[in-house]
Design a protein around this motif. Structure first.
Motif, PDB file in Angstrom:
ATOM      1  N   THR A   1       7.463 -70.769  80.939  1.00  0.00           N
ATOM      2  CA  THR A   1       8.671 -70.640  80.488  1.00  0.00           C
ATOM      3  C   THR A   1       9.159 -69.455  80.366  1.00  0.00           C
ATOM      4  OG1 THR A   1       8.129 -71.013  78.115  1.00  0.00           O
ATOM      5  CG2 THR A   1       8.468 -72.854  79.631  1.00  0.00           C
TER       6      THR A   1
ATOM      7  N   THR B   1      12.698 -67.383  78.416  1.00  0.00           N
ATOM      8  CA  THR B   1      14.028 -67.468  77.730  1.00  0.00           C
ATOM      9  C   THR B   1      14.868 -66.581  78.252  1.00  0.00           C
ATOM     10  OG1 THR B   1      12.795 -68.099  75.725  1.00  0.00           O
ATOM     11  CG2 THR B   1      15.219 -67.098  75.493  1.00  0.00           C
TER      12      THR B   1
ATOM     13  N   GLY C   1      19.898 -67.427  76.196  1.00  0.00           N
ATOM     14  CA  GLY C   1      19.299 -68.324  75.312  1.00  0.00           C
ATOM     15  C   GLY C   1      18.757 -69.715  75.835  1.00  0.00           C
ATOM     16  N   ARG C   2      19.076 -69.738  77.367  1.00  0.00           N
ATOM     17  CA  ARG C   2      18.578 -70.944  78.014  1.00  0.00           C
ATOM     18  C   ARG C   2      17.017 -70.689  78.135  1.00  0.00           C
ATOM     19  NH1 ARG C   2      20.755 -71.145  83.561  1.00  0.00           N
ATOM     20  NH2 ARG C   2      20.819 -68.921  83.399  1.00  0.00           N
ATOM     21  N   VAL C   3      16.321 -71.678  78.073  1.00  0.00           N
ATOM     22  CA  VAL C   3      14.786 -71.782  78.624  1.00  0.00           C
ATOM     23  C   VAL C   3      14.621 -72.197  80.005  1.00  0.00           C
ATOM     24  CG1 VAL C   3      12.703 -72.844  77.818  1.00  0.00           C
ATOM     25  CG2 VAL C   3      14.278 -72.221  75.925  1.00  0.00           C
TER      26      VAL C   3
ATOM     27  N   SER D   1      12.100 -73.246  82.913  1.00  0.00           N
ATOM     28  CA  SER D   1      10.752 -73.565  83.055  1.00  0.00           C
ATOM     29  C   SER D   1      10.270 -73.613  84.567  1.00  0.00           C
ATOM     30  CB  SER D   1      10.645 -75.117  82.484  1.00  0.00           C
ATOM     31  OG  SER D   1       9.411 -75.366  83.038  1.00  0.00           O
TER      32      SER D   1
END
Length: 217
Positions: free
Chosen positions: A72, A74, A78-80, A82
């Protein structure tokens, strides 16, 4: 001239298939786009190879090849992010190609995209020719070549692979080759999330065909 000879001569004047011409047109457009990209990249002091094989999605696929899933990141907003968003068929092909040829996975990805985009063009031509005629098929392939986002066809991305699998699955449906259509749809589902739409199309066509058979019987 006997009137009976005129239809035969008129038919002979029209090519039986414009497939070779459409594929040649597709290849010419893609080569022109690559040359344009190379000139632009050179003027910007960039490597055209890096733009095509080592940017964005390409890097995610290579990471999957080299380390598997479960990574993952970031983003600045702020979005994670994957790596599970990147479906496994292209990484599998890149890994297999790397093992067979020794080429870097991203270079294998470039080759897969190039071949898949040509395979997609062939399938698009066949579908359009069957439904609307040869001239419409030629224009359909031309549109596939010049789409605003057509640059991804030359990148180590999964769009070309998905389109080829989806188009050949639909072609198989038109010929009522249900097993082939199902297998290709399943492969499309291993390529991109939208592959689910192809699977549903196959199931829908199979169900409609079965209902029609029941009514006739």
């Amino acid at each position: 001239m006997p009137t009976s000879e005129r239809p035969a001569r008129a038919t002979a004047a029209v090519p039986r298939t414009l497939l070779p011409l459409s594929l040649l047109l597709f290849a010419a457009v893609r080569v022109l786009c690559l040359v344009t990209l190379a000139v632009w990249a050179g003027a910007e002091g960039r490597s055209a190879h890096k733009v095509l094989a080592e940017r964005w999605d390409s890097l995610w696929y290579v990471r999957v090849v080299e380390h598997g899933y479960d990574f993952t990141l970031t983003a600045p907003d702020g979005r994670v992010l994957s790596d599970r968003a990147f479906f496994p068929l292209l990484p599998w092909l890149e890994k297999a190609g790397h093992g067979l040829t020794g080429l870097a996975p991203q270079d294998v990805g470039l080759g897969v995209s190039a071949l898949a985009s040509l395979a997609a063009a062939r399938a698009i031509h066949r579908i359009a020719a069957r439904l609307y005629g040869e001239r419409a098929a030629l224009f359909a392939v031309a549109l596939w070549a010049v789409l605003p986002v057509s640059v991804v066809q030359s990148m180590a991305y999964s769009e070309s692979l998905f389109t080829a699998l989806a188009a050949w699955s639909l072609w198989s449906l038109l010929r009522e080759r249900w097993l082939t259509a199902g297998l290709l749809a399943s492969a499309a589902g291993l390529t991109r999330p939208v592959g689910l739409a192809v699977v549903l199309a196959v199931w829908g066509a199979a169900w409609a065909g079965r209902r029609l058979t029941w009514r006739v019987a």
